[in-house]
Design an enzyme around this catalytic site. Structure first.
Site, PDB file in Angstrom:
ATOM      1  N   SER A  37       0.836  -1.213   0.000  1.00  0.00           N
ATOM      2  CA  SER A  37       0.000   0.000   0.000  1.00  0.00           C
ATOM      3  C   SER A  37       0.869   1.260   0.000  1.00  0.00           C
ATOM      4  CB  SER A  37      -1.013  -0.010   1.151  1.00  0.00           C
ATOM      5  OG  SER A  37      -0.372   0.043   2.391  1.00  0.00           O
ATOM      6  N   ASN A  38       2.102   1.168   0.528  1.00  0.00           N
ATOM      7  CA  ASN A  38       3.006   2.317   0.406  1.00  0.00           C
ATOM      8  C   ASN A  38       3.307   2.578  -1.075  1.00  0.00           C
ATOM      9  OD1 ASN A  38       3.183   2.227   3.199  1.00  0.00           O
ATOM     10  ND2 ASN A  38       5.198   1.244   3.212  1.00  0.00           N
ATOM     11  N   TYR A  90       2.441  -2.150  14.208  1.00  0.00           N
ATOM     12  CA  TYR A  90       3.869  -2.175  14.480  1.00  0.00           C
ATOM     13  C   TYR A  90       4.310  -0.886  15.142  1.00  0.00           C
ATOM     14  CZ  TYR A  90       5.794   0.412  10.361  1.00  0.00           C
ATOM     15  OH  TYR A  90       6.178   1.335   9.436  1.00  0.00           O
ATOM     16  N   ARG A 107       1.624  -8.425  15.026  1.00  0.00           N
ATOM     17  CA  ARG A 107       0.782  -8.651  13.847  1.00  0.00           C
ATOM     18  C   ARG A 107       0.346 -10.107  13.682  1.00  0.00           C
ATOM     19  NH1 ARG A 107       5.015  -7.279   9.110  1.00  0.00           N
ATOM     20  NH2 ARG A 107       3.104  -7.306   7.872  1.00  0.00           N
ATOM     21  N   ARG A 171      12.060  -9.817   5.451  1.00  0.00           N
ATOM     22  CA  ARG A 171      11.913  -9.392   6.847  1.00  0.00           C
ATOM     23  C   ARG A 171      12.300 -10.551   7.755  1.00  0.00           C
ATOM     24  NH1 ARG A 171      11.908  -5.226   4.836  1.00  0.00           N
ATOM     25  NH2 ARG A 171      10.325  -3.580   4.798  1.00  0.00           N
ATOM     26  N   THR A 233      18.019  -2.625  -5.726  1.00  0.00           N
ATOM     27  CA  THR A 233      18.188  -1.316  -5.084  1.00  0.00           C
ATOM     28  C   THR A 233      19.390  -1.386  -4.143  1.00  0.00           C
ATOM     29  OG1 THR A 233      16.567  -1.967  -3.425  1.00  0.00           O
ATOM     30  CG2 THR A 233      15.763  -0.667  -5.273  1.00  0.00           C
ATOM     31  N   GLY A 263      10.344   2.522   4.205  1.00  0.00           N
ATOM     32  CA  GLY A 263       9.458   2.728   3.052  1.00  0.00           C
ATOM     33  C   GLY A 263      10.201   3.174   1.799  1.00  0.00           C
ATOM     34  N   ASP A 266       9.788   0.692  -1.051  1.00  0.00           N
ATOM     35  CA  ASP A 266       8.423   0.739  -1.603  1.00  0.00           C
ATOM     36  C   ASP A 266       8.252   1.961  -2.503  1.00  0.00           C
ATOM     37  OD1 ASP A 266       8.168  -1.321   0.217  1.00  0.00           O
ATOM     38  OD2 ASP A 266       7.254  -0.041   1.738  1.00  0.00           O
TER      39      ASP A 266
HETATM   40  O1  KDG Z   1       8.774  -1.307   3.562  1.00  0.00           O
HETATM   41  C1  KDG Z   1       8.153  -0.651   4.650  1.00  0.00           C
HETATM   42  C2  KDG Z   1       7.274  -1.639   5.330  1.00  0.00           C
HETATM   43  O2  KDG Z   1       8.097  -2.618   5.905  1.00  0.00           O
HETATM   44  C3  KDG Z   1       6.441  -1.019   6.401  1.00  0.00           C
HETATM   45  O3  KDG Z   1       5.531  -0.105   5.846  1.00  0.00           O
HETATM   46  C4  KDG Z   1       5.712  -2.006   7.254  1.00  0.00           C
HETATM   47  O4  KDG Z   1       4.765  -3.496   5.692  1.00  0.00           O
HETATM   48  C5  KDG Z   1       5.480  -3.316   6.635  1.00  0.00           C
HETATM   49  C6  KDG Z   1       6.153  -4.489   7.168  1.00  0.00           C
HETATM   50  O5  KDG Z   1       5.526  -5.524   7.070  1.00  0.00           O
HETATM   51  O6  KDG Z   1       7.268  -4.421   7.646  1.00  0.00           O
END
Ligand code: KDG
Length: 324
Positions: A37-38, A90, A107, A171, A233, A263, A266
């Site tokens: 969504s970002n 978060y 989450r 992540r 990137t 972000g 994104d």
């Molecule tokens: O890339 C930024 C995202 O990591 C942040 O907006 C939060 O979506 C997110 C996440 O799951 O970490």
């Protein structure tokens, strides 16, 4: 037709004000953030027709996410109703040295983590309804059912002839490198566009990573995604692109007075994908990605709060790149 439809989770983000520490502040600034969504928010701000696919609780917290995406002009009408399920949260703690910034997730079992393939709006996955489908490794890593949903969405898009793009966005708080590779690798060969941060290649595919030569990293990594436009990137070092035919393009980063890096990837995706959809050259698309990322770095929150004329002004300034 939509220019882009994207599947993912959006979280409520709680940040202590004024650079306070998480265990210090009495209140939080509240914003929303989520990888896809970002990206969509920045693309919609640039005038593209964007629909967000997700699952949200049917309460005021779900409404809050809807409203904030609508504010950027993102279409949220295809979001699936998540009943009493929870909205993921978060906590983002900004850090100025010697403090470090950090993210704490809350989450597990969110409405989006419980999304099922049957919740997808299948009518959108038809020829001519969308020009691009986009998702990320975050969505695939959320839960078994979110993963199945994203895999099904990719399958439906492929069958409908809709080009697919994926942002790896690894992540470590969601899954291990081993699990991420097992899930991601079978999908990579099917993508038209693959976005990946250089540090994510280092984390997930260390055998491809070369500390001294990013071009070698990218060329080695291509064996996992031989059919995709591969975009890597590199933060303040810019970005590089490799075509399936082995042609390399690069851009420097734009100079930015940094407020927050979260972000940035994104935002880069938003700039790059908008240019790709507009039929711009690979070099122009890379440069536009870097420009939108620079606006994001200079803005608090997860979203690149830009408009077309601000972006055009930066792109027209030949001195703006290479100053990172
Ligand atoms: O890339 C930024 C995202 O990591 C942040 O907006 C939060 O979506 C997110 C996440 O799951 O970490």
């Amino acid at each position: 037709a939509y220019d882009i439809i994207a599947l993912g989770e959006t979280l409520l983000r709680l940040t202590p004000p004024d650079l306070q520490r998480l265990d210090q502040s009495a209140g939080f600034d509240v914003q929303v953030g989520g990888c896809e969504s970002n990206t969509l928010s920045a693309m919609a701000r640039l005038g593209l027709n964007c629909a967000w696919l997700s699952r949200l609780p049917e309460n005021e917290l779900g409404d809050r996410v809807r409203q904030s995406l609508r504010q950027h002009n993102v279409d949220v009408q295809h979001v699936s109703p998540g009943g009493d399920d929870r909205l993921g949260l978060y906590f983002y703690e900004p850090g100025r040295a010697p403090h470090r910034s950090q993210v704490i997730y809350d989450r597990a079992d969110s409405a989006m983590a419980r999304m099922q393939p049957a919740d997808l709006p299948v009518a959108l996955f038809q020829p001519g309804r969308a020009r691009l489908f986009h998702t990320s490794g975050i969505t695939l890593g959320l839960s078994a059912s979110a993963c199945a949903t994203a895999q099904q969405a990719l399958q439906l898009a492929l069958e409908a002839g809709i080009p697919c793009s994926l942002d790896i966005n690894y992540r470590q708080r969601l899954w291990s490198p081993q699990r991420a590779r097992l899930c991601l690798e079978p999908l990579l060969g099917q993508l038209d566009l693959l976005l990946v941060a250089e540090r994510d290649i280092q984390a997930l595919w260390p055998e491809a990573w070369d500390a001294h030569c990013h071009e070698r990293t990218l060329r080695r990594f291509q064996r996992w995604a031989p059919n995709s436009l591969l975009v890597m990137t590199r933060g303040s070092a810019g970005a590089a692109l490799l075509t399936p035919a082995g042609e390399l393009h690069q851009t420097d980063a734009f100079s930015a007075q940094e407020v927050e890096r979260l972000g940035g990837g994104d935002a880069f995706a938003a700039g790059f994908l908008s240019a790709w959809l507009a039929g711009k050259s690979h070099s122009e698309a890379l440069r536009q990605g870097a420009a939108v990322a620079a606006f994001k770095y200079a803005t608090p929150g997860d979203i690149a709060w830009i408009n077309r004329s601000q972006l055009d002004r930066l792109l027209a300034d030949p001195a703006a790149t290479g100053l990172c």
